[in-house]
Design a protein around this motif. Structure first.
Motif, PDB file in Angstrom:
ATOM      1  N   ALA A  26       0.839  -1.194   0.000  1.00 44.08           N
ATOM      2  CA  ALA A  26       0.000   0.000   0.000  1.00 44.08           C
ATOM      3  C   ALA A  26       0.873   1.243   0.000  1.00 44.08           C
ATOM      4  O   ALA A  26       2.038   1.204   0.425  1.00 44.08           O
ATOM      5  N   PRO A  27       0.353   2.376  -0.453  1.00 39.54           N
ATOM      6  CA  PRO A  27       1.147   3.602  -0.425  1.00 39.54           C
ATOM      7  C   PRO A  27       1.399   4.072   1.002  1.00 39.54           C
ATOM      8  O   PRO A  27       0.604   3.823   1.904  1.00 39.54           O
ATOM      9  N   SER A  28       2.518   4.754   1.203  1.00 33.36           N
ATOM     10  CA  SER A  28       2.842   5.338   2.502  1.00 33.36           C
ATOM     11  C   SER A  28       1.998   6.582   2.748  1.00 33.36           C
ATOM     12  O   SER A  28       1.349   7.113   1.834  1.00 33.36           O
ATOM     13  N   GLY A  29       2.028   7.074   3.982  1.00 34.87           N
ATOM     14  CA  GLY A  29       1.334   8.309   4.304  1.00 34.87           C
ATOM     15  C   GLY A  29       1.769   9.466   3.430  1.00 34.87           C
ATOM     16  O   GLY A  29       0.917  10.179   2.869  1.00 34.87           O
ATOM     17  N   PRO A  30       3.075   9.709   3.269  1.00 32.54           N
ATOM     18  CA  PRO A  30       3.516  10.799   2.388  1.00 32.54           C
ATOM     19  C   PRO A  30       3.066  10.618   0.941  1.00 32.54           C
ATOM     20  O   PRO A  30       2.720  11.596   0.271  1.00 32.54           O
ATOM     21  N   GLU A  31       3.049   9.371   0.464  1.00 30.07           N
ATOM     22  CA  GLU A  31       2.587   9.132  -0.907  1.00 30.07           C
ATOM     23  C   GLU A  31       1.102   9.468  -1.047  1.00 30.07           C
ATOM     24  O   GLU A  31       0.680  10.052  -2.064  1.00 30.07           O
ATOM     25  N   LEU A  32       0.319   9.107  -0.053  1.00 30.14           N
ATOM     26  CA  LEU A  32      -1.101   9.456  -0.090  1.00 30.14           C
ATOM     27  C   LEU A  32      -1.302  10.957  -0.013  1.00 30.14           C
ATOM     28  O   LEU A  32      -2.142  11.525  -0.733  1.00 30.14           O
ATOM     29  N   ALA A  33      -0.549  11.614   0.858  1.00 27.85           N
ATOM     30  CA  ALA A  33      -0.663  13.068   0.971  1.00 27.85           C
ATOM     31  C   ALA A  33      -0.312  13.743  -0.343  1.00 27.85           C
ATOM     32  O   ALA A  33      -1.003  14.676  -0.781  1.00 27.85           O
ATOM     33  N   ASP A  34       0.739  13.272  -0.994  1.00 29.58           N
ATOM     34  CA  ASP A  34       1.120  13.850  -2.294  1.00 29.58           C
ATOM     35  C   ASP A  34      -0.012  13.724  -3.304  1.00 29.58           C
ATOM     36  O   ASP A  34      -0.238  14.633  -4.116  1.00 29.58           O
ATOM     37  N   ALA A  35      -0.720  12.580  -3.250  1.00 33.26           N
ATOM     38  CA  ALA A  35      -1.821  12.360  -4.190  1.00 33.26           C
ATOM     39  C   ALA A  35      -3.010  13.256  -3.910  1.00 33.26           C
ATOM     40  O   ALA A  35      -3.870  13.448  -4.776  1.00 33.26           O
ATOM     41  N   ALA A  36      -3.081  13.823  -2.704  1.00 36.75           N
ATOM     42  CA  ALA A  36      -4.202  14.685  -2.309  1.00 36.75           C
ATOM     43  C   ALA A  36      -3.744  16.115  -2.085  1.00 36.75           C
ATOM     44  O   ALA A  36      -4.205  16.797  -1.166  1.00 36.75           O
ATOM     45  N   GLY A  37      -2.832  16.558  -2.902  1.00 34.36           N
ATOM     46  CA  GLY A  37      -2.410  17.954  -2.839  1.00 34.36           C
ATOM     47  C   GLY A  37      -1.637  18.309  -1.594  1.00 34.36           C
ATOM     48  O   GLY A  37      -1.634  19.468  -1.172  1.00 34.36           O
ATOM     49  N   GLY A  38      -0.998  17.321  -0.968  1.00 37.31           N
ATOM     50  CA  GLY A  38      -0.185  17.591   0.207  1.00 37.31           C
ATOM     51  C   GLY A  38      -0.883  17.400   1.535  1.00 37.31           C
ATOM     52  O   GLY A  38      -0.275  17.628   2.585  1.00 37.31           O
ATOM     53  N   SER A  39      -2.144  16.973   1.515  1.00 36.28           N
ATOM     54  CA  SER A  39      -2.914  16.837   2.757  1.00 36.28           C
ATOM     55  C   SER A  39      -3.238  15.377   3.040  1.00 36.28           C
ATOM     56  O   SER A  39      -4.025  14.754   2.312  1.00 36.28           O
ATOM     57  N   LEU A  40      -2.673  14.829   4.106  1.00 32.15           N
ATOM     58  CA  LEU A  40      -3.002  13.455   4.494  1.00 32.15           C
ATOM     59  C   LEU A  40      -4.453  13.356   4.965  1.00 32.15           C
ATOM     60  O   LEU A  40      -5.113  12.344   4.743  1.00 32.15           O
ATOM     61  N   ALA A  41      -4.951  14.414   5.597  1.00 29.10           N
ATOM     62  CA  ALA A  41      -6.344  14.405   6.059  1.00 29.10           C
ATOM     63  C   ALA A  41      -7.303  14.276   4.880  1.00 29.10           C
ATOM     64  O   ALA A  41      -8.276  13.516   4.927  1.00 29.10           O
ATOM     65  N   VAL A  42      -7.035  15.018   3.808  1.00 31.35           N
ATOM     66  CA  VAL A  42      -7.878  14.920   2.612  1.00 31.35           C
ATOM     67  C   VAL A  42      -7.762  13.533   2.000  1.00 31.35           C
ATOM     68  O   VAL A  42      -8.757  12.940   1.557  1.00 31.35           O
ATOM     69  N   ALA A  43      -6.541  12.987   1.987  1.00 32.92           N
ATOM     70  CA  ALA A  43      -6.343  11.643   1.448  1.00 32.92           C
ATOM     71  C   ALA A  43      -7.137  10.613   2.234  1.00 32.92           C
ATOM     72  O   ALA A  43      -7.758   9.714   1.654  1.00 32.92           O
ATOM     73  N   LYS A  44      -7.159  10.727   3.567  1.00 33.08           N
ATOM     74  CA  LYS A  44      -7.909   9.775   4.378  1.00 33.08           C
ATOM     75  C   LYS A  44      -9.410   9.892   4.143  1.00 33.08           C
ATOM     76  O   LYS A  44     -10.138   8.893   4.126  1.00 33.08           O
TER      77      LYS A  44
END
Length: 229
Positions: A26-44
């Motif tokens: 699975a993608p890491s937290g930083p990878e998910l955040a990058d996919a959501a414009g830098g926001s891990l909260a938005v990614a979640k």
């Protein structure tokens, strides 16, 4: 940030699937955040919407445990390509991986028969079905596969033969589901996830799923997809 956080959903979905396809994880937290414009909260938030739409499965810690055909933990199958090692979500998913991942046209699928513990290793590619007398047994009907998808996947297994299926069912007290030979399993897997690694992928509607199953040779009440699969 985009005006509508839901507009990040497809970017996050692709980040999840492509991390699994390329790296077997699975993608890491930083990878998910990058996919959501830098926001891990938005990614979640996006992950939860994707889970609600049956694009993936989260655990209680908001970690991705399933993004079919990939799994983040062992559910009975390892799938070894030339460059990548995956956990397969089930027999169906394990056979699907070489059809989906362009860089890995042939894999070695390893598992054990739930009935007798016999180990099995099958070479699966996108050209011809593997040879063998093994069968797959699917316990949960198509219309109920998402009721408890982890239970469903854990019970789509490969057995030595149908007598091993019957012995396992007698031991566990479960009703018989659908038994597939390797050729039928391969046909089911080969096109089911087509396009899943591309932008704009859409899951099949029930009628489309039933038509696909019929093309693979799977008909009858067990394969009547009255809900999304």
């Amino acid at each position: 940030m985009r005006d509508d956080d839901a507009s990040w959903d497809e970017d996050v979905r692709l980040a999840v699937y492509r991390a699994f396809a390329r790296h077997g994880r699975a993608p890491s937290g930083p990878e998910l955040a990058d996919a959501a414009g830098g926001s891990l909260a938005v990614a979640k938030q996006a992950l939860h919407r994707l889970a609600d739409a049956h694009h993936l499965v989260l655990d209680e810690c908001e970690h991705v445990v399933l993004a079919h055909p990939f799994a983040a933990k062992s559910l009975g199958f390892s799938v070894m390509g030339a460059h990548t090692l995956w956990w397969g979500g089930c027999a169906w998913d394990s056979f699907a991986i070489p059809h989906l991942v362009d860089a890995e046209p042939e894999v070695l699928v390893a598992t054990r028969c739930p009935g007798c513990g016999q180990p099995h290793a099958l070479v699966v590619n996108r050209t011809v079905p593997p040879e063998g007398v093994q069968v797959a047994h699917f316990l949960v009907p198509a219309a109920r596969m998402w009721d408890d998808v982890l239970h469903t996947c854990a019970n789509q297994r490969l057995f030595c033969c149908e007598s091993c299926v019957d012995a396992w069912l007698a031991e566990t007290g479960q009703p018989k589901g659908s038994v597939l030979d390797l050729v039928t399993l391969w046909r089911l897997a080969r096109g089911w996830y087509a396009g899943r690694l591309e932008r704009g992928y859409r899951r099949r509607e029930p009628d489309d799923a039933v038509a696909y199953f019929a093309e693979a040779g799977l008909t009858g009440p067990f394969w009547a997809a009255t809900a999304g699969v």
